[in-house]
Scaffold this motif. Structure first.
Motif, PDB file in Angstrom:
ATOM      1  N   LEU A  78       0.829  -1.206   0.000  1.00 37.07           N
ATOM      2  CA  LEU A  78       0.000   0.000   0.000  1.00 37.07           C
ATOM      3  C   LEU A  78       0.866   1.259   0.000  1.00 37.07           C
ATOM      4  CD1 LEU A  78      -2.858  -0.861   2.548  1.00 37.07           C
ATOM      5  CD2 LEU A  78      -2.746  -1.304   0.089  1.00 37.07           C
ATOM      6  N   ALA A  79       1.923   1.244   0.813  1.00 37.56           N
ATOM      7  CA  ALA A  79       2.795   2.415   0.892  1.00 37.56           C
ATOM      8  C   ALA A  79       3.494   2.679  -0.436  1.00 37.56           C
ATOM      9  CB  ALA A  79       3.814   2.229   2.011  1.00 37.56           C
ATOM     10  N   GLU A  80       3.947   1.618  -1.088  1.00 38.76           N
ATOM     11  CA  GLU A  80       4.626   1.779  -2.381  1.00 38.76           C
ATOM     12  C   GLU A  80       3.667   2.298  -3.451  1.00 38.76           C
ATOM     13  OE1 GLU A  80       7.946  -1.812  -1.838  1.00 38.76           O
ATOM     14  OE2 GLU A  80       6.020  -2.205  -2.816  1.00 38.76           O
ATOM     15  N   ILE A  81       2.439   1.793  -3.440  1.00 37.88           N
ATOM     16  CA  ILE A  81       1.437   2.255  -4.406  1.00 37.88           C
ATOM     17  C   ILE A  81       1.110   3.722  -4.162  1.00 37.88           C
ATOM     18  CG2 ILE A  81      -0.934   1.953  -5.232  1.00 37.88           C
ATOM     19  CD1 ILE A  81      -0.683  -1.014  -4.334  1.00 37.88           C
ATOM     20  N   ALA A  82       0.962   4.092  -2.878  1.00 33.19           N
ATOM     21  CA  ALA A  82       0.645   5.473  -2.533  1.00 33.19           C
ATOM     22  C   ALA A  82       1.746   6.421  -2.990  1.00 33.19           C
ATOM     23  CB  ALA A  82       0.420   5.596  -1.027  1.00 33.19           C
ATOM     24  N   GLU A  83       2.996   6.034  -2.752  1.00 29.51           N
ATOM     25  CA  GLU A  83       4.118   6.886  -3.139  1.00 29.51           C
ATOM     26  C   GLU A  83       4.211   7.035  -4.658  1.00 29.51           C
ATOM     27  OE1 GLU A  83       8.989   7.198  -2.527  1.00 29.51           O
ATOM     28  OE2 GLU A  83       7.861   5.506  -1.697  1.00 29.51           O
ATOM     29  N   ALA A  84       4.034   5.936  -5.395  1.00 25.87           N
ATOM     30  CA  ALA A  84       4.168   5.975  -6.851  1.00 25.87           C
ATOM     31  C   ALA A  84       3.011   6.710  -7.528  1.00 25.87           C
ATOM     32  CB  ALA A  84       4.268   4.552  -7.401  1.00 25.87           C
ATOM     33  N   SER A  85       1.841   6.680  -6.911  1.00 27.02           N
ATOM     34  CA  SER A  85       0.670   7.298  -7.533  1.00 27.02           C
ATOM     35  C   SER A  85       0.389   8.706  -7.017  1.00 27.02           C
ATOM     36  CB  SER A  85      -0.572   6.427  -7.305  1.00 27.02           C
ATOM     37  OG  SER A  85      -0.856   6.303  -5.912  1.00 27.02           O
ATOM     38  N   GLY A  86       1.035   9.088  -5.909  1.00 30.90           N
ATOM     39  CA  GLY A  86       0.783  10.399  -5.338  1.00 30.90           C
ATOM     40  C   GLY A  86      -0.561  10.493  -4.647  1.00 30.90           C
ATOM     41  N   VAL A  87      -1.066   9.351  -4.157  1.00 30.41           N
ATOM     42  CA  VAL A  87      -2.372   9.275  -3.493  1.00 30.41           C
ATOM     43  C   VAL A  87      -2.137   8.799  -2.062  1.00 30.41           C
ATOM     44  CG1 VAL A  87      -4.641   8.188  -3.552  1.00 30.41           C
ATOM     45  CG2 VAL A  87      -3.503   8.783  -5.680  1.00 30.41           C
ATOM     46  N   SER A  88      -2.999   9.210  -1.147  1.00 25.03           N
ATOM     47  CA  SER A  88      -2.822   8.824   0.258  1.00 25.03           C
ATOM     48  C   SER A  88      -2.973   7.311   0.435  1.00 25.03           C
ATOM     49  CB  SER A  88      -3.843   9.545   1.142  1.00 25.03           C
ATOM     50  OG  SER A  88      -5.146   9.041   0.914  1.00 25.03           O
ATOM     51  N   THR A  89      -2.326   6.792   1.469  1.00 22.12           N
ATOM     52  CA  THR A  89      -2.411   5.357   1.757  1.00 22.12           C
ATOM     53  C   THR A  89      -3.842   4.933   2.064  1.00 22.12           C
ATOM     54  OG1 THR A  89      -0.156   5.442   2.660  1.00 22.12           O
ATOM     55  CG2 THR A  89      -1.467   3.505   3.184  1.00 22.12           C
ATOM     56  N   ALA A  90      -4.609   5.799   2.729  1.00 18.37           N
ATOM     57  CA  ALA A  90      -6.006   5.476   3.050  1.00 18.37           C
ATOM     58  C   ALA A  90      -6.828   5.296   1.773  1.00 18.37           C
ATOM     59  CB  ALA A  90      -6.610   6.576   3.913  1.00 18.37           C
ATOM     60  N   GLU A  91      -6.631   6.182   0.783  1.00 18.24           N
ATOM     61  CA  GLU A  91      -7.365   6.060  -0.475  1.00 18.24           C
ATOM     62  C   GLU A  91      -6.950   4.804  -1.233  1.00 18.24           C
ATOM     63  OE1 GLU A  91      -8.275  10.393  -2.221  1.00 18.24           O
ATOM     64  OE2 GLU A  91      -6.215  10.186  -1.492  1.00 18.24           O
ATOM     65  N   VAL A  92      -5.667   4.469  -1.154  1.00 22.99           N
ATOM     66  CA  VAL A  92      -5.190   3.236  -1.790  1.00 22.99           C
ATOM     67  C   VAL A  92      -5.842   2.028  -1.129  1.00 22.99           C
ATOM     68  CG1 VAL A  92      -3.176   1.763  -2.197  1.00 22.99           C
ATOM     69  CG2 VAL A  92      -3.003   4.225  -2.561  1.00 22.99           C
ATOM     70  N   ALA A  93      -5.916   2.031   0.209  1.00 23.32           N
ATOM     71  CA  ALA A  93      -6.528   0.908   0.924  1.00 23.32           C
ATOM     72  C   ALA A  93      -7.984   0.727   0.512  1.00 23.32           C
ATOM     73  CB  ALA A  93      -6.429   1.141   2.433  1.00 23.32           C
ATOM     74  N   ASP A  94      -8.725   1.822   0.410  1.00 19.04           N
ATOM     75  CA  ASP A  94     -10.131   1.734  -0.016  1.00 19.04           C
ATOM     76  C   ASP A  94     -10.246   1.157  -1.421  1.00 19.04           C
ATOM     77  OD1 ASP A  94     -11.055   2.789   2.362  1.00 19.04           O
ATOM     78  OD2 ASP A  94     -11.104   4.849   1.621  1.00 19.04           O
ATOM     79  N   PHE A  95      -9.393   1.628  -2.324  1.00 19.54           N
ATOM     80  CA  PHE A  95      -9.422   1.145  -3.709  1.00 19.54           C
ATOM     81  C   PHE A  95      -9.072  -0.338  -3.772  1.00 19.54           C
ATOM     82  CE2 PHE A  95      -7.287   0.390  -7.813  1.00 19.54           C
ATOM     83  CZ  PHE A  95      -8.282   0.807  -8.691  1.00 19.54           C
ATOM     84  N   VAL A  96      -8.068  -0.751  -3.012  1.00 21.72           N
ATOM     85  CA  VAL A  96      -7.673  -2.165  -2.992  1.00 21.72           C
ATOM     86  C   VAL A  96      -8.813  -3.018  -2.431  1.00 21.72           C
ATOM     87  CG1 VAL A  96      -6.097  -3.834  -1.936  1.00 21.72           C
ATOM     88  CG2 VAL A  96      -5.199  -1.707  -2.893  1.00 21.72           C
ATOM     89  N   ASN A  97      -9.468  -2.553  -1.359  1.00 25.26           N
ATOM     90  CA  ASN A  97     -10.606  -3.290  -0.798  1.00 25.26           C
ATOM     91  C   ASN A  97     -11.685  -3.528  -1.854  1.00 25.26           C
ATOM     92  OD1 ASN A  97      -9.498  -3.398   1.767  1.00 25.26           O
ATOM     93  ND2 ASN A  97     -10.572  -1.586   2.508  1.00 25.26           N
ATOM     94  N   ALA A  98     -12.044  -2.474  -2.580  1.00 24.31           N
ATOM     95  CA  ALA A  98     -13.106  -2.576  -3.582  1.00 24.31           C
ATOM     96  C   ALA A  98     -12.753  -3.570  -4.670  1.00 24.31           C
ATOM     97  CB  ALA A  98     -13.387  -1.203  -4.181  1.00 24.31           C
TER      98      ALA A  98
END
Length: 371
Positions: A320-340
Motif C-alpha cells: 500500500l505504501a509503495e502504491i501510494a508513493e508511486a501514484s501520489g495518493v494517500s495510503t487510506a485512499e489506496v486501501a479503499d481502492f484495494v478493498n473494492a
C-alpha cells in the motif's frame, strides 16, 4: 489535406456502429476530408474509455504520440477529444468538424431534408449548421455482466465473491402489484452491501430513499443514478426489510425505462467495499502484503485518483505504501481502492510461486544429460 481516424479498445458491435456513423458523417462533411485507417496508421484514434481495456489503450496511444478521442458517457475525459456515448452520425460529424477546424480545414455538416419535410413539391437540399447537443449521461458499469461507468457494458462479468454470513429472512417477489415486505428491526451490519452480498434479497425490489433505485437480483442488475456518491447513505446506515418494496412487472417496466440503462450489481458491491474500510485494509489482509491488479477495472469518473492507482498496480505487485508513493495518493485512499477491487475480483494479493519439484533425470537422454 486528408485527416485519418482509427478505432480501438471497443467491442465489435460498438466498432461496427461507429464505422457506420463515420461513413454517414464523412459524407455530410464532403466525403473527401477524412479517411478511416487501422489505429497504427491513423493520426486520431477513438478509444472506448468505458470498456475494460480502454484506459490501457489510452496510455499506449498517448505514449505513441497519437491524438486520442475518448468515447465515453462521462462528461469529462483525460483524452485530447471526447465523443459522447451514445453517439450518432450527427455527433460524429460535429467531432470531425471540430478537429478539422483546429488544423485549419473548416468543414460544414450538410443534411439533406426528405421530400416529406420540404416546403416545396421538389426535395431541396438544405444546409444546416448544427450545434452539438450535450450527450445524455449513462452509466457504465464495467463489465462484469457488463452493461454499462462511467458506460453500458456488453461483456459478461465474473460473479462477485464475498464471504457470506448467516442470512436473515429474504424477501420473496410479491405476486401482486407493489407489495411492501413485512418490516423487521434493523441490526448493525445491515447496510446495502450486506443485503446484496449475503443473498438476502430475492426478485425485483425498489429501494426506498431519496434516490430511486430498482434492484433485480435474478439478473444481477440495478437501475438508478449514474453517479455512485448519491447512494453512499445506503452503505453507511442500516437498512431493514421495510426499506425494500417488491415491484410487479408492469411497474418495473415503466420505472426502469425512466431510470435508464441497467447496470451490474457488482458496481454497487464495488462501491460498498470502497466505503466499508474507511481507509483501512479489509480484515484478513496484511498492509505489508503486496497487491496487484489482475485486469483493468472499470474506474469511476467520480474518483479520478483511482486511474493513477490502477496504473501503478498494473505494473506489478506492491505494498500500500509503495502504491501510494508511486501514484501520489494517500495510503487510506489506496486501501479503499484495494478493498473494492479485492472484493470484485480485479485485484489480488501477490502469490508465492509454486516450488519446483526436483526431478531426477531418467531414460537414455536423462542419463546423457547427467554425464
Amino acid at each position: 489535406m486528408r485527416l485519418t481516424l482509427g478505432l480501438t479498445g471497443m467491442d465489435p458491435a460498438t466498432e461496427s456502429a461507429l464505422q457506420a456513423a463515420f461513413a454517414t458523417a464523412n459524407t455530410r462533411l464532403g466525403g473527401d476530408h477524412w479517411l478511416l485507417l487501422p489505429e497504427n496508421q491513423a493520426e486520431y484514434v477513438v478509444v472506448d474509455m468505458d470498456s475494460m481495456y480502454g484506459p490501457m489503450s489510452w496510455l499506449r496511444l498517448h505514449a505513441a504520440g497519437k491524438q486520442v478521442i475518448a468515447l465515453t458517457a462521462a462528461q469529462r475525459s483525460q483524452a485530447d477529444f471526447r465523443l459522447g456515448q451514445p453517439f450518432d452520425a450527427h455527433s460524429v460529424a460535429m467531432l470531425l468538424r471540430d478537429i478539422a477546424t483546429q488544423v485549419g480545414v473548416p468543414l460544414q455538416e450538410t443534411i439533406v431534408a426528405s421530400p416529406a419535410a420540404a416546403v416545396s413539391t421538389e426535395p431541396t437540399p438544405v444546409v444546416v449548421t448544427s450545434v452539438p447537443a450535450p450527450s445524455p449521461v449513462v452509466a457504465v458499469a464495467a463489465p462484469m455482466p457488463e452493461s454499462t461507468v462511467d458506460v453500458a457494458v456488453s461483456e459478461p462479468e465474473p460473479p462477485v465473491q464475498i464471504a457470506a454470513v448467516a442470512a436473515p429472512t429474504a424477501i420473496e417477489p410479491a405476486p401482486a402489484a407493489v407489495v411492501a415486505p413485512t418490516p423487521v428491526t434493523a441490526t448493525p451490519g445491515n447496510t446495502l452491501l450486506d443485503w446484496l452480498t449475503q443473498d438476502r434479497l430475492k426478485g425485483r425490489v425498489r429501494l426506498r430513499g431519496s434516490e430511486s433505485v430498482l434492484i433485480d437480483t435474478e439478473q444481477r442488475q440495478y437501475h438508478g443514478p449514474a453517479a455512485l456518491k448519491p447512494l453512499a447513505t445506503y452503505f453507511e446506515s442500516a437498512l431493514s426489510t421495510a426499506d425494500f418494496v417488491a415491484v410487479d412487472a408492469t411497474t418495473w417496466a415503466s420505472e426502469s425505462t425512466r431510470l435508464g440503462a441497467a447496470m451490474p450489481l457488482s458496481r454497487l458491491a464495488w462501491f460498498g467495499n470502497l466505503l466499508a474500510g474507511r481507509g483501512v485494509l479489509a480484515p484478513g489482509y496484511d498492509p505489508q502484503q503486496r497487491f496487484q491488479m489482475v485486469k483493468w477495472p472499470q474506474t469511476e469518473r467520480e474518483y479520478p485518483k483511482h486511474f493513477r492507482i490502477a496504473t501503478v498496480m498494473m505494473k506489478g505487485p506492491a505494498t500500500l505504501a509503495e502504491i501510494a508513493e508511486a501514484s501520489g495518493v494517500s495510503t487510506a485512499e489506496v486501501a479503499d481502492f484495494v478493498n473494492a477491487n479485492l472484493a470484485t475480483g480485479f485485484a489480488e494479493p501477490e502469490r508465492e510461486p509454486d516450488p519446483l519439484e526436483t526431478q531426477k533425470p531418467g531414460g537414455l537422454f536423462g542419463r546423457l544429460r547427467g554425464r
